[in-house]
Design a protein around this motif. Structure first.
Motif: not given
Ligand SMILES: Cc1cc2nc3c(=O)[nH]c(=O)nc-3n(C[C@H](O)[C@H](O)[C@H](O)COP(=O)(O)O)c2cc1C
Length: 122
Positions: A16-17, A35, A50, A54, A56
């Motif tokens: 995606r990046n 990050q 997104s 998430d 997670r």
């Protein structure tokens, strides 16, 4: 997250990046992540939203955001460093811990700089 879950996450993230012209770094240790994302403002915002959604992970903090004239990591769709793979006496372990501690913004910035230098080969 287990390391195989991080690997799976990175496969999706890197594809995606690449599409979104995003580059950056993901440094992690036993479920803690730091990050760095860079790219066109609107795609960074899209991907970040997104990531925010998430399930997670929780407790996201933006340390700094702003505009840059050039990329720092044009060759990384998402460079990765698993702190657990570093030798016990590697000082980057303390730098990573410092990012999550109660230190000053300046101290955290210096730790982040040393961690990112690891990727630039400085
Ligand atoms: C710590 C962490 C970092 C992530 N980094 C990225 C990333 O750099 N790029 C990306 O596309 N997705 C990343 N993801 C995955 C996104 O959260 C999301 O699952 C993925 O982009 C698919 O988006 P969608 O669920 O909106 O379809 C990351 C997830 C986590 C937990």
């Amino acid at each position: 997250m287990r390391s195989e879950e991080v690997r799976a996450l990175l496969i999706v993230a890197r594809i995606r990046n690449l599409t979104c012209e995003i580059s950056g770094l993901l440094i992690h240790d036993h479920g803690r992540f730091w990050q760095y994302l860079e790219g066109p403002k609107w795609t960074v915002e899209q991907v970040f939203s997104s990531i925010e959604r998430d399930y997670r992970h929780t407790n996201i903090t933006i340390v700094e955001s702003g505009e840059a004239t050039a990329r720092q990591f044009p060759d990384f769709e998402m460079g990765e460093l698993d702190i657990a793979t570093l030798p016990e006496d590697n000082p980057l372990r303390a730098d990573f811990d410092a990012l999550f501690g109660g230190g000053s913004h300046e101290a955290k910035f210096a730790s982040a700089q040393r961690l990112t230098d690891h990727f630039s080969g400085v």
